[in-house]
Structures are given as C-alpha cells and as structure tokens.
Scaffold this motif. Sequence first.
Motif, short mmCIF file in Angstrom:
data_model
loop_
_atom_site.label_atom_id
_atom_site.label_comp_id
_atom_site.label_asym_id
_atom_site.label_seq_id
_atom_site.Cartn_x
_atom_site.Cartn_y
_atom_site.Cartn_z
N ILE A 295 0.72 -1.35 -0.30
CA ILE A 295 0.23 0.05 -0.67
C ILE A 295 0.88 1.19 0.32
O ILE A 295 0.99 1.87 -0.62
CB ILE A 295 -1.14 -0.38 1.35
N VAL A 296 1.86 1.07 0.84
CA VAL A 296 2.97 2.73 1.14
C VAL A 296 3.68 2.33 -0.29
O VAL A 296 3.63 3.68 -0.64
CB VAL A 296 4.24 2.14 2.52
N ASP A 297 3.86 1.54 -1.03
CA ASP A 297 4.86 2.16 -2.35
C ASP A 297 4.12 2.03 -3.37
O ASP A 297 4.24 2.93 -3.96
CB ASP A 297 5.31 0.30 -2.78
N ARG A 298 3.05 1.70 -3.65
CA ARG A 298 1.95 2.77 -4.13
C ARG A 298 1.78 4.12 -4.81
O ARG A 298 1.31 4.22 -5.42
CB ARG A 298 0.55 1.83 -4.68
N TRP A 299 1.54 4.42 -3.53
CA TRP A 299 1.37 5.56 -2.43
C TRP A 299 2.78 6.90 -3.48
O TRP A 299 2.50 8.18 -3.58
CB TRP A 299 0.59 6.36 -2.01
N TRP B 218 3.46 2.37 7.48
CA TRP B 218 2.83 3.48 7.00
C TRP B 218 3.09 4.55 7.46
O TRP B 218 2.95 5.45 6.89
CB TRP B 218 1.32 2.73 6.67
N GLY B 219 3.32 4.78 8.84
CA GLY B 219 3.96 5.90 9.74
C GLY B 219 5.08 6.13 8.73
O GLY B 219 5.12 7.67 8.01
N VAL C 83 -1.83 12.51 13.30
CA VAL C 83 -2.08 11.56 11.68
C VAL C 83 -2.56 10.52 12.44
O VAL C 83 -4.18 9.64 12.73
CB VAL C 83 -1.98 11.14 10.91
N ALA C 84 -1.85 9.09 13.01
CA ALA C 84 -1.24 7.87 13.21
C ALA C 84 -2.78 8.03 14.40
O ALA C 84 -2.73 7.15 14.76
CB ALA C 84 0.25 7.41 13.61
N SER C 85 -2.17 8.87 15.27
CA SER C 85 -3.17 8.10 16.59
C SER C 85 -4.61 8.23 16.45
O SER C 85 -5.56 7.63 17.13
CB SER C 85 -2.63 9.07 17.65
N SER C 86 -5.11 9.79 15.66
CA SER C 86 -6.20 10.22 15.68
C SER C 86 -7.15 8.33 14.43
O SER C 86 -7.44 8.02 14.82
CB SER C 86 -6.83 11.18 14.42
N LEU C 87 -5.81 8.01 13.57
CA LEU C 87 -6.42 7.05 12.56
C LEU C 87 -6.12 5.54 13.80
O LEU C 87 -7.58 5.01 13.71
CB LEU C 87 -5.54 6.15 11.86
N ALA C 88 -5.56 5.41 14.93
CA ALA C 88 -5.43 4.23 15.59
C ALA C 88 -6.64 4.10 16.84
O ALA C 88 -7.71 3.50 16.80
CB ALA C 88 -4.45 4.22 16.73
N GLY C 89 -7.00 5.50 17.38
CA GLY C 89 -8.53 6.14 17.97
C GLY C 89 -9.14 5.31 17.22
O GLY C 89 -10.50 4.73 18.12
N GLN C 90 -10.13 5.93 15.94
CA GLN C 90 -10.69 5.30 14.85
C GLN C 90 -11.12 4.17 14.62
O GLN C 90 -12.63 3.50 14.75
CB GLN C 90 -10.58 5.94 13.97
N ARG C 91 -9.88 3.19 14.61
CA ARG C 91 -10.19 1.85 14.08
C ARG C 91 -10.36 1.15 15.66
O ARG C 91 -11.16 0.32 15.41
CB ARG C 91 -8.90 1.61 13.91
N TYR C 92 -10.43 1.29 16.77
CA TYR C 92 -10.48 1.02 17.77
C TYR C 92 -11.51 0.85 18.80
O TYR C 92 -12.44 0.16 18.72
CB TYR C 92 -9.44 1.78 18.87
N LEU C 93 -11.75 2.91 18.03
CA LEU C 93 -13.60 2.86 18.29
C LEU C 93 -14.63 1.98 17.33
O LEU C 93 -15.52 1.39 18.13
CB LEU C 93 -13.89 4.16 17.85
#
Length: 225
Positions: free
Chosen positions: A72-76, A129-130, A159-169
């Motif tokens: 995914i990372v390499d693709r972008w 990805w980070g 960004v990273a902490s927000s992504l992790a938080g949303q995923r856990y939520l």
Amino acid sequence: MPRQQERARRTRAAIVEAAAVEFSKRGYSAASINAILEHSNATKGAMYFHFTSKEELARAVLDEGLERYRAIVDRWQDVPGLDPFERLHGLIGDLAHSLHNDVIVAAEFKLVSEPEFAAESRVRGSTVWGRGGYHLAQEAQQLGLFRPGVDLRRFVEAVASSLAGQRYLADLTSPEEDVGRRFEACLEVPLEAMASQEWLERWRERGWPPRPDFSDTPQPVNAPE
C-alpha cells in the motif's frame, strides 16, 4: 513449480487466511485451532507441518500483513499528477479499505493490539505506513504545502494517533463499519491546521481527486466471511 510444492503452498496460504479470519474475529487467546482447520480444510498434520504452534501461525499472519502494508505504501509514494497530500489521502483510503476488506490486514491490526504481540507494534504495519506518511510530509514541506514552522513529526503523529483511535472505536461500537470517512477526517483536520493557506483554498475548491487506476498493480484482498 512441482505439483507437490504447489499443493503445499496452497495449503499453507489457506491455513494463514483461515487463521487471519479467526484472529480478527476472536483475538489471539480465544482463537481456536479447530476452527482454523475447519475453515482451511486442512488436517492437523498439515498445519503442524507448516507451523509448530499457534504463535508461529500468528506470526505468519503478522508477516503477511506487513507485506500488504508495504505494498500500500509503495503504491502511493510516487503517483504522477498528485501532490504529496493527495497521495497521503490515497494511502489512508487504501488502509481503510484493507482494514475493512482484507482479513490479513484486519488480523494484523488486531494482533498487535494484544499483549502477546504489543511489543512488536514498532516493527509492524503502523510503523511502515507511518514512515511512508512522513516521507510524503517531507516532500510536501519542500514544496511549500505546509505553513511555515510546522513540525512534521507532530503532524504525522497526530494523523497516526487519530487513525488508531478511530479504528479502536469502530471495533468497540460497530466492527463491521467501513472506516473510510472516519480515516479521511483524521487527515483533513490536521491539514486544516497545518497546511498552507494556498493549498487549503485549492483543496476546498476542488476536493480530493479521483483515485488513480492501479489495475496493473497486484492488490490481494480477502473479504471476511
């Protein structure tokens, strides 16, 4: 590849995918070897030929998840016609899609949040990805897309902490939810505070660009059962 080796490869892949389904649903401790065998149509002997323990099987899932994050990372990292923020948006969109549709990626996320593997989170998917996101942020800074004085590490960490938080939520409230829009907001809010006024004006006028055609790029996705 000789027929026997190909059969062994397919059996191993089926076991790993069935294990990913089980780990993503139940977590590591509650995952059942019998359920993994049932869903993979493999015998116990075949499983222990490839994996000596449930832990080794979980690590195989983690390693496969890591490779999918890297893809995914390499693709972008270098997409013609898109600026670094637009590529970061695409990367985050693919992460959301994979977490919802790819059982290997979903299981990797689940496993690294558990005590048995939490210590390895620094070398797993979120770190991959980070780093990719930080490289894109560096490029954006070089192009003058951030406001002067922005700390890139704070941007990426926000960004990273927000992504992790949303995923856990999402796991707690609605595990089957596609988190795409939530993930998008995790990027948009820091950008509204840190991106240059010129970039923000263009973005507010045009919005995010359509996703490029990656039809020639392999994208392994395994839908959960």
